[in-house]
Motif scaffolding. Structure first.
Motif, PDB file in Angstrom:
ATOM      1  N   GLU A   1     -19.592 -37.656 -38.925  1.00 37.05           N
ATOM      2  CA  GLU A   1     -18.475 -38.269 -38.201  1.00 37.05           C
ATOM      3  C   GLU A   1     -17.552 -37.261 -37.525  1.00 37.05           C
ATOM      4  O   GLU A   1     -17.283 -37.380 -36.314  1.00 37.05           O
ATOM      5  CB  GLU A   1     -17.667 -39.172 -39.140  1.00 37.05           C
ATOM      6  CG  GLU A   1     -16.513 -39.866 -38.437  1.00 37.05           C
ATOM      7  CD  GLU A   1     -15.775 -40.819 -39.357  1.00 37.05           C
ATOM      8  OE1 GLU A   1     -14.553 -40.623 -39.544  1.00 37.05           O
ATOM      9  OE2 GLU A   1     -16.417 -41.750 -39.892  1.00 37.05           O
TER      10      GLU A   1
ATOM     11  N   LEU B   1     -16.955 -36.879 -33.487  1.00 33.34           N
ATOM     12  CA  LEU B   1     -15.603 -37.073 -32.977  1.00 33.34           C
ATOM     13  C   LEU B   1     -15.200 -35.942 -32.038  1.00 33.34           C
ATOM     14  O   LEU B   1     -14.619 -36.184 -30.971  1.00 33.34           O
ATOM     15  CB  LEU B   1     -14.607 -37.173 -34.136  1.00 33.34           C
ATOM     16  CG  LEU B   1     -14.544 -38.517 -34.869  1.00 33.34           C
ATOM     17  CD1 LEU B   1     -13.674 -38.400 -36.110  1.00 33.34           C
ATOM     18  CD2 LEU B   1     -13.997 -39.609 -33.953  1.00 33.34           C
TER      19      LEU B   1
ATOM     20  N   TRP C   1     -18.362 -47.099 -33.144  1.00 38.37           N
ATOM     21  CA  TRP C   1     -17.198 -46.889 -33.997  1.00 38.37           C
ATOM     22  C   TRP C   1     -16.575 -45.521 -33.718  1.00 38.37           C
ATOM     23  O   TRP C   1     -15.343 -45.398 -33.657  1.00 38.37           O
ATOM     24  CB  TRP C   1     -17.612 -47.022 -35.456  1.00 38.37           C
ATOM     25  CG  TRP C   1     -16.602 -46.535 -36.454  1.00 38.37           C
ATOM     26  CD1 TRP C   1     -16.689 -45.455 -37.274  1.00 38.37           C
ATOM     27  CD2 TRP C   1     -15.333 -47.142 -36.727  1.00 38.37           C
ATOM     28  NE1 TRP C   1     -15.561 -45.340 -38.039  1.00 38.37           N
ATOM     29  CE2 TRP C   1     -14.708 -46.357 -37.732  1.00 38.37           C
ATOM     30  CE3 TRP C   1     -14.661 -48.256 -36.221  1.00 38.37           C
ATOM     31  CZ2 TRP C   1     -13.448 -46.661 -38.241  1.00 38.37           C
ATOM     32  CZ3 TRP C   1     -13.400 -48.563 -36.728  1.00 38.37           C
ATOM     33  CH2 TRP C   1     -12.812 -47.761 -37.722  1.00 38.37           C
TER      34      TRP C   1
ATOM     35  N   LEU D   1     -12.775 -44.672 -32.499  1.00 33.28           N
ATOM     36  CA  LEU D   1     -11.889 -43.734 -33.190  1.00 33.28           C
ATOM     37  C   LEU D   1     -11.330 -42.688 -32.229  1.00 33.28           C
ATOM     38  O   LEU D   1     -10.161 -42.294 -32.338  1.00 33.28           O
ATOM     39  CB  LEU D   1     -12.647 -43.038 -34.327  1.00 33.28           C
ATOM     40  CG  LEU D   1     -12.891 -43.841 -35.604  1.00 33.28           C
ATOM     41  CD1 LEU D   1     -13.646 -42.984 -36.619  1.00 33.28           C
ATOM     42  CD2 LEU D   1     -11.587 -44.330 -36.201  1.00 33.28           C
TER      43      LEU D   1
ATOM     44  N   ARG E   1      -7.430 -42.103 -32.053  1.00 36.62           N
ATOM     45  CA  ARG E   1      -6.857 -40.855 -32.559  1.00 36.62           C
ATOM     46  C   ARG E   1      -6.461 -39.889 -31.457  1.00 36.62           C
ATOM     47  O   ARG E   1      -5.504 -39.130 -31.598  1.00 36.62           O
ATOM     48  CB  ARG E   1      -7.859 -40.166 -33.495  1.00 36.62           C
ATOM     49  CG  ARG E   1      -8.141 -40.949 -34.762  1.00 36.62           C
ATOM     50  CD  ARG E   1      -9.051 -40.147 -35.676  1.00 36.62           C
ATOM     51  NE  ARG E   1      -9.418 -40.880 -36.873  1.00 36.62           N
ATOM     52  CZ  ARG E   1     -10.219 -40.408 -37.827  1.00 36.62           C
ATOM     53  NH1 ARG E   1     -10.743 -39.187 -37.691  1.00 36.62           N
ATOM     54  NH2 ARG E   1     -10.525 -41.131 -38.885  1.00 36.62           N
TER      55      ARG E   1
END
Length: 409
Positions: A264, A268, A382, A386, A390
């Motif tokens: 993850e 990101l 997802w 995010l 964020r």
């Protein structure tokens, strides 16, 4: 309330967009089947290579990486291996020296990105005497094929200034996550890079197994603007008339995260700067393509702006659902022909990765890994959500290596 006819028009436009994107991707898939231009025959080596490896607390993986680099078939007298130990708290520098490579310790300046130590090291290498002809960039966990530099040297001699080797995931069998990452990389290599290089277009720089003529780096330096500095660098070079060329025979094996938790933060940081990169580079690529009538520049803009596969497949599924609903409310406007068209679009996007694996003659485990595809697709959506939520609060985190997971405690 929005009129049904307006909704039908929106669905029709979405169908046209999805069909255009699918046909575009299929074109590059078919281009990967075209014969490739052959590099000139091997000659006595004369190009001097510097191998650049950024490392942050990588003492467990570096011995294998450096040992493989020492086994290059290219004459060792023409190759120097440099490792920058960036803010290390372990013995990365000592391990590097023991392995016979050149260690550089960096403990000042900005941190938190792979680009910072690379920029620092590249600047030193450009000042080296005698000068290097090319700089090859690898990750700290890269297991490089013995013929990598010999293969790349032939392409540099025929005038190619930037070469991207084939990055292969070596730990595909560690978990379902790493297996899916290996499939993802295999599809990127085949469907995104090979066809473009076959037609003389620019491939995408992948962060590992990249080789640059030093003249390119003297003119441009190494970028540090984003977490995706490698991909961004490729677009900036394209704007300046330099196209990265994909060489699948030049192999480098690296590791993928073996769990969702480890993968993850990595995803990101990859996704974080894509919107800013699109805003900054898409229009210059389009404008330059119109001025120079360059299809390669136009393709760079399209590749940069096109939504990721996970988004396009999700849109195809939503398009089918909307078409089914509208076929009940507005049968004269859409009917079952529209439903069947939407179903074929969804089938096309669903089978697209299967086609890639077939063209690549992938092993059976790769097809089995695709069974996790729907979960992987939702996970990537997802991650994209995010990133939007964020924003700049996403920080760099080091990816854990397999050697660390299996190390005795």
């Amino acid at each position: 309330m929005i009129p049904i006819s307006v909704l039908a028009l929106a669905v029709g436009l979405l169908q046209a967009f999805l069909l255009g994107c699918l046909l575009y991707q299929l074109f590059w898939a078919l281009a990967s089947l075209l014969p490739r231009s052959s590099p000139p025959p091997a000659e006595p080596p004369h190009l001097r290579f510097a191998v650049a490896i950024p490392a942050h607390d990588e003492s467990l993986v570096l011995p294998a990486t450096l040992a493989r680099l020492k086994e290059q078939s290219y004459p060792s007298s023409f190759v120097d291996i440099h490792v920058v130990a960036d803010y290390c708290t372990d013995d990365t520098a000592q391990v590097t020296s023991v392995a016979g490579a050149i260690a550089h310790e960096r403990n000042e300046g900005p941190t938190g990105r792979k680009a910072y130590p690379l920029q620092w090291l590249v600047q030193r290498l450009l000042e080296h005497e005698p000068p290097y002809h090319a700089i090859a960039v690898f990750d700290a966990d890269s297991l490089v094929d013995a013929d990598f530099l010999s293969i790349v040297e032939r392409h540099l001699r025929c005038g190619r200034q930037v070469v991207q080797g084939q990055h292969v995931i070596q730990n595909a069998h560690d978990s379902r996550v790493s297996a899916m990452a290996a499939v993802d990389m295999r599809l990127n290599n085949r469907l995104r890079n090979l066809g473009r290089s076959n037609l003389g277009f620019a491939c995408r720089l992948m962060g590992d197994a990249m080789v640059f003529d030093t003249q390119v780096l003297r003119e441009r330096g190494w970028p540090t603007a984003t977490f995706n500095e490698d991909r961004e660098f490729g677009y900036e070079l394209l704007l300046r008339g330099v196209r990265a060329y994909y060489v699948p025979e030049a192999l480098s094996y690296g590791q993928a995260a073996s769990s969702w938790h480890q993968a993850e933060p990595q995803r990101l940081r990859w996704y974080r700067q894509v919107p800013a990169m699109q805003r900054r580079l898409a229009w210059p690529l389009i404008a330059a393509s119109l001025r120079s009538r360059s299809l390669a520049l136009l393709d760079g803009a399209i590749e940069l702006l096109m939504p990721p596969y996970s988004m396009l497949t999700t849109l195809a599924a939503l398009n089918l659902a909307a078409t089914l609903v509208l076929s009940v409310w507005l049968p004269a406007g859409l009917g079952w022909l529209g439903v069947w068209g939407s179903a074929c679009l969804l089938a096309g996007w669903t089978l697209y990765p299967v086609l890639g694996l077939v063209l690549d003659r992938a092993p059976r485990w790769a097809f089995r890994a695709l069974l996790l595809g729907p979960v992987y697709l939702l996970w990537r959506l997802w991650i994209a959500l995010l990133v939007r939520v964020r924003g700049d609060r996403i920080a760099w985190q080091r990816t854990q290596r397999r050697e660390e997971t299996n190390a005795p405690r």
